[in-house]
Enzyme design. Structure first.
Site, PDB file in Angstrom:
ATOM      1  N   HIS A  75      -9.608  -5.243   5.664  1.00  0.00           N
ATOM      2  CA  HIS A  75      -8.766  -4.124   6.126  1.00  0.00           C
ATOM      3  C   HIS A  75      -9.483  -3.465   7.294  1.00  0.00           C
ATOM      4  O   HIS A  75     -10.502  -2.810   7.115  1.00  0.00           O
ATOM      5  CB  HIS A  75      -8.527  -3.121   4.994  1.00  0.00           C
ATOM      6  CG  HIS A  75      -7.770  -1.906   5.467  1.00  0.00           C
ATOM      7  ND1 HIS A  75      -6.489  -1.979   5.955  1.00  0.00           N
ATOM      8  CD2 HIS A  75      -8.127  -0.598   5.566  1.00  0.00           C
ATOM      9  CE1 HIS A  75      -6.077  -0.775   6.319  1.00  0.00           C
ATOM     10  NE2 HIS A  75      -7.057   0.080   6.100  1.00  0.00           N
ATOM     11  N   ASP A  77      -9.356  -0.884  10.169  1.00  0.00           N
ATOM     12  CA  ASP A  77      -8.709   0.296  10.760  1.00  0.00           C
ATOM     13  C   ASP A  77      -8.800   0.262  12.273  1.00  0.00           C
ATOM     14  O   ASP A  77      -9.883   0.076  12.832  1.00  0.00           O
ATOM     15  CB  ASP A  77      -9.384   1.576  10.260  1.00  0.00           C
ATOM     16  CG  ASP A  77      -9.073   1.865   8.813  1.00  0.00           C
ATOM     17  OD1 ASP A  77      -7.890   1.997   8.486  1.00  0.00           O
ATOM     18  OD2 ASP A  77     -10.016   1.958   8.001  1.00  0.00           O
ATOM     19  N   ASP A 199      -2.986   0.612   2.949  1.00  0.00           N
ATOM     20  CA  ASP A 199      -3.768   1.857   3.006  1.00  0.00           C
ATOM     21  C   ASP A 199      -2.981   3.135   3.284  1.00  0.00           C
ATOM     22  O   ASP A 199      -3.432   4.200   2.910  1.00  0.00           O
ATOM     23  CB  ASP A 199      -4.888   1.692   4.047  1.00  0.00           C
ATOM     24  CG  ASP A 199      -5.974   2.756   3.909  1.00  0.00           C
ATOM     25  OD1 ASP A 199      -6.162   3.278   2.799  1.00  0.00           O
ATOM     26  OD2 ASP A 199      -6.643   3.065   4.911  1.00  0.00           O
ATOM     27  N   HIS A 449      -2.596   4.435  10.847  1.00  0.00           N
ATOM     28  CA  HIS A 449      -2.566   5.431   9.764  1.00  0.00           C
ATOM     29  C   HIS A 449      -3.779   6.357   9.735  1.00  0.00           C
ATOM     30  O   HIS A 449      -3.868   7.211   8.844  1.00  0.00           O
ATOM     31  CB  HIS A 449      -2.354   4.746   8.408  1.00  0.00           C
ATOM     32  CG  HIS A 449      -3.383   3.708   8.080  1.00  0.00           C
ATOM     33  ND1 HIS A 449      -3.193   2.382   8.376  1.00  0.00           N
ATOM     34  CD2 HIS A 449      -4.589   3.794   7.483  1.00  0.00           C
ATOM     35  CE1 HIS A 449      -4.258   1.694   7.972  1.00  0.00           C
ATOM     36  NE2 HIS A 449      -5.117   2.530   7.437  1.00  0.00           N
TER      37      HIS A 449
END
Length: 1009
Positions: A75, A77, A199, A449
């Site tokens: 994951h 970001d 997420d 996000h």
């Protein structure tokens, strides 16, 4: 890859028509001439190397056994604790150890070592950067991994967007950009089948609707409210069919949705990344600490436990987490062993089968199970991870960044439109080389996000803003080139980005200048302009030479304070402008007098009332506050007061919970907010253009209540900050409207700027809520509007950015404007939300607008739909100094005619050399408006004034599939209803029908006229 043929998006049915003229009747014929390289479309393989990607590449499973799908993933970001660039390169590892380039290097290397291994990748923003740096050999190797389904893309947007604070138009743009890169690079094997939002902090119904229309077969996420999850686990309802629209005919917006078992982390004890401490599998019986039996036993225990809360004999495990797989060997070596040793137990009677898998392979097995699934019609807001931890603060966090992102979206749409209208000269013209690509990428990254959500570190927030500013600088060149070409004037253009605080060096000093107003909407707009000036009287003429009424008023004290010495205008010049659809109009401004008499001074008291022909607003003479609002057209009146309050943010020192308020979490200390002042100091200005009541509540809170002469909305322009923290109390500042509307505990908010959802106090549609936070647990995201209503009256507030809000008392609507907090909320960002800057070292000052309208509920949408679009896509105002050349073209429209009121022109964007991407949207919900919630027809050939449309083909929402080739897995809901018949066809090739809330996407083949 030898022998690959390029095939034009596998469709080859471009429809062309000669423009109807007196000599020719239109006729349609097929043209099969285009090459893939022109189109940026998927690539297909020749039959002998038919790829085995997607559902064909899944490992076999074992019926009658519990099949455990292991999904290796990372994951990544797109900015959070470090900037996007720092994350990509692995810079600033003192903040967080993470380097995406090394992850991709390592994963590709490890996939090649065992053809059984699988990996999924999500964030195209990172993959694109990595791909550009690879050799041809490496690119061919990766293409082979993709073609064989060993490396699979999921989600595939530029980023994994936030769902609470993003606007649908920006989400569609960022998804389109990421998916186009995958299409161009890998063909249909690069097309993700599954949406993957592991997420984001709560999930919006509009996102599910968009994903369905983009052709995704399913959607998986990690976070939902702890009470919701507990109920779903017991009922085995963690997988469902989400009906994501009340307007679109099912299954158009139906999306199979699954909740992952462990957020997005591996099961406890099974994390083998270099960032983890779990023991590796030690499988040499001759060595000490042999642990295979222990590992297998623990794994079987976890798998059987998980199977109890899901519906089929297939379960999924996410084997990875934040920025993992930088040394992929650690993971894969242990996963290979895990699969081998667990499956060996089958010879001893074990009924558990473990395999490398992907979300789409797992989804395929759920589909094959041929079950019926529970139906969901609401959304997943608000999200709480325990009783006092509601993630409703980020709905408002970093309000200045949220506004900058929203205005940047308006800039980008304008930039893309002018690139199409200007043709090649827009990109290379008299003002140099311009482009829209830089701002597209900056906007796409800003949807992440931890970007527009406001949940990043301060230096990262600064980086997002810097990227947007840089993108706009590139667009300014393009816009100047196009406006110069369309108007025939090569005069330099000036952009004033601080008009909201009355700063614009040109207008402050110039005696003669022109104002160009470009309108990105497909209908004419009327827009109030306020320019900082030092003169006391001006003459203004419009494009036809007609005089325009204008007024000069003194700059308010609040504006002078917020400028911090960046401008020195003492007055503001006010006038109303009109601009044609997808076009501009030019106004000439000349100074008439510089000295006295100065403009009339404001009166130091509240008027009894201000009114125009549409609205009447009264004030309480004692307090200076609003007291009522009337709609004069419909003859309705409500009592209405408005004031500012602040909640004292929890510092965690509390017997019930140690949770603090922070960037993510909103947790007030008490349910009663503190009033900032019961009365306001008042100044009143009334003239032929505007009536305004300036309210001063404290040194850090002021507001202007404005009613323009021809407006159906009342403007409240609020200015908040620096929020004082000398008392060591964090503060969450709200504006609260209290009315006589009998709202019965219900209010309404929009989802990502589109469909509206009903919200009920202390209630959730899908489970029996135990409410533990009476304020924060009743806050919802407001993207563009919220309203309260009863049988007779509807009070709607249109916002200029995403904010959080609620209706805590009947007749009341509160919206959070600004937050300044002294503690971190322990969700990973590691920083209190305490914004300062060089200009505002004492704390950030934020200014914004709320637009209020009062209508009967049956016609309210007729006002708030167009109003909200005007705020999102506002006119772009540019300036040229001095006298314009007499031959300058003062007015232009890119459309042949105004579009019907129900139709919004969502996208006009250059796709390739002679193709344009067009999206048309029906902006009303079904049964929302008697007049406008009807199907409408648009003729694509009669759309543009400067372009001939020669061919058209329809695409899915994200423009990565032909519409008629988009097939999705079908799912059965437990309610057992029959699917409704398919939509009716269009009247002709060129005439397209739009039903309420429908967005249709077309690729147009065009020629500049």
């Amino acid at each position: 890859m030898i022998g690959k043929i390029h095939k034009q998006m596998s469709h080859d049915s471009w429809l062309f028509s000669k423009m109807a003229t007196p000599e020719y009747t239109p006729f349609v014929f097929l043209l099969l001439l285009f090459q893939s390289s022109v189109w940026g479309v998927p690539v297909c393989q020749t039959p002998q190397e038919s790829p085995t990607c997607g559902y064909k590449s899944c490992h076999a499973t074992k019926p009658g056994m519990l099949n455990v799908h292991l999904v290796p993933h990372t994951h990544d970001d797109v900015g959070w604790l470090k900037t996007v660039d720092q994350y990509f390169y692995g810079d600033r590892n003192d903040i967080q150890h993470a380097g995406v380039q090394y992850i991709l290097d390592s994963v590709v290397d490890q996939l090649l070592k065992n053809p059984d291994r699988r990996f999924i990748y999500v964030e195209t923003a990172f993959f694109y950067r990595w791909w550009k740096q690879q050799t041809d050999d490496m690119q061919n190797t990766v293409k082979q991994l993709v073609n064989e389904g060993r490396l699979e893309f999921v989600n595939g947007g530029w980023c994994m967007s936030d769902e609470a604070t993003t606007h649908y138009s920006a989400v569609i743009d960022q998804m389109t950009m990421g998916l186009r890169f995958l299409n161009d690079t890998f063909g249909h094997c690069g097309r993700p089948r599954v949406a993957w939002h592991i997420d984001p902090f709560g999930h919006a119904r509009e996102h599910a609707s968009m994903f369905a229309q983009m052709g995704y077969d399913g959607f998986f996420f990690g976070r939902l409210d702890y009470q919701d999850r507990n109920r779903r686990m017991v009922a085995r309802e963690q997988e469902m069919l989400w009906r994501a629209s009340e307007s679109l005919t099912p299954p158009m917006a139906d999306l199979f949705t699954g909740i992952l078992p462990n957020g997005y982390n591996p099961p406890e004890g099974f994390c083998w990344d270099q960032s983890c401490d779990d023991p590796p599998i030690r499988d040499d019986p001759d060595l000490e600490d042999y642990n295979v039996d222990d590992v297998v036993t623990r794994f079987l225990h976890i798998a059987h436990g998980q199977a109890l809360v899901y519906k089929t004999n297939h379960i999924i495990m996410t084997m990875g987490s934040d920025f993992q797989y930088e040394n992929a060997n650690l993971w894969y070596k242990n996963l290979d062993k895990l699969i081998r040793y667990v499956n060996q137990m089958q010879s001893n009677g074990s009924e558990v089968n473990v395999l490398y898998s992907t979300p789409s392979c797992y989804l395929q097995e759920l589909h094959r199970a041929n079950l019926t699934w529970p139906l969901k019609g609401d959304d997943f807001f608000p999200y709480a991870d325990s009783a006092h931890d509601f993630w409703t603060g980020y709905f408002t966090s970093r309000p200045a960044l949220k506004r900058y992102e929203r205005i940047s979206n308006s800039y980008l749409q304008t930039c893309k439109q002018l690139e199409v209208l200007g043709g090649p000269i827009s990109r290379k013209g008299p003002f140099g080389a311009g482009d829209s690509e830089t701002l597209k990428k900056a906007m796409a990254v800003a949807q992440h996000h931890d970007a527009v959500s406001g949940t990043e570190k301060q230096h990262v927030a600064n980086d997002y803003a810097r990227k947007l500013a840089n993108g706009w600088a590139h667009c300014q060149v393009l816009v100047s080139n196009t406006l110069s070409s369309l108007s025939g004037s090569s005069a330099p253009r000036v952009y004033c980005e601080h008009l909201n605080i009355s700063v614009c060096p040109l207008t402050e000093t110039s005696k003669k200048f022109s104002v160009n107003v470009y309108n990105p909407l497909a209908r004419p707009v009327s827009w109030p302009v306020r320019l900082p000036v030092n003169g006391t009287a001006y003459s203004i003429s419009d494009a036809k030479g007609k005089a325009v009424d204008s007024q000069v008023v003194p700059v308010s004290q609040a504006t002078a304070a917020v400028r911090q010495g960046r401008g020195y205008a003492v007055n503001e010049l006010l006038f109303q402008v009109q601009a044609p659809p997808l076009g501009y109009s030019t106004y000439s401004v000349s100074l008439l007098q510089n000295g006295p008499p100065s403009p009339p001074s404001p009166l130091p008291r509240a008027p009894k009332a201000v009114q125009n022909k549409f609205l009447r607003v009264t004030f309480d003479p004692e307090t200076g506050l609003l007291s009522s609002l009337s709609n004069l057209e419909t003859q309705q009146t409500v009592k209405l007061s408005q004031n500012f309050y602040w909640y004292n943010a929890s510092d965690g020192n509390n017997s019930e919970s140690i949770q603090m308020s922070g960037a993510y979490i909103f947790r007030p200390n008490t349910s009663t907010p503190f009033i900032i002042s019961k009365t306001a100091k008042i100044e009143t200005l009334q003239n032929s253009v505007v009536q305004e009541v300036r309210q001063w509540f404290s040194p850090w809170v002021s507001q202007v209540v404005r009613l323009y002469t021809d407006s159906r909305a009342l403007e409240l322009e609020w200015t908040v900050g620096p929020v004082p923290i000398g008392d060591d109390l964090g503060k969450e500042v709200i504006s609260r409207l209290d009315s006589s509307i009998n709202s019965s505990g219900v209010f309404y908010t929009d989802s990502n700027g589109r469909e509206v959802l009903q919200r009920r106090k202390d209630y959730r549609p899908t489970w029996n809520l135990r409410q533990s936070e009476p304020i924060a647990g009743n806050y919802y995201p407001i993207n563009s509007r919220a309203y309260i209503k009863d049988d007779k009256d509807q009070l709607t507030v249109v916002t200029d950015r995403s904010q959080g809000g609620g209706s805590i008392q009947d007749g009341s609507l509160e919206i959070m404007l600004h937050r300044r907090l002294l503690y971190d909320d322990v969700r990973g960002v590691g920083e209190p939300l305490n914004e300062t800057s060089d200009i505002y070292p004492e704390g950030l000052v934020v200014r914004g607008r709320h637009l209020l309208s009062l209508s009967p509920p049956a016609t309210a949408a007729d006002t708030h739909r167009p109003l909200a679009q005007e705020v999102v896509l506002q006119p772009l105002i540019t300036f040229t100094d001095g006298e314009l050349h007499p031959s300058t073209r003062l007015e232009f429209s890119g459309l042949q005619a105004v579009l019907p009121p129900a139709v919004h022109l969502l996208t006009v964007s250059q796709w390739d050399q002679d193709t344009v991407l067009l999206r048309l949207e029906h902006q009303y919900q079904a049964s929302e408006s008697k007049e406008h919630s009807q199907p409408v027809t648009v003729n694509l050939q009669k759309l543009f004034s400067t372009l001939d449309v020669l061919g058209v083909s329809e695409m899915n929402l994200s423009a990565n599939q032909w519409k008629d080739e988009m097939t999705r897995l079908d799912w059965k809901a437990e309610s057992g209803e029959k699917p409704l018949p398919k939509r009716g066809g269009d009247p002709s090739v060129w005439e397209v029908n739009l039903k309420p809330m429908e967005i249709r996407t077309f690729l147009l083949r065009v020629r500049q006229r």
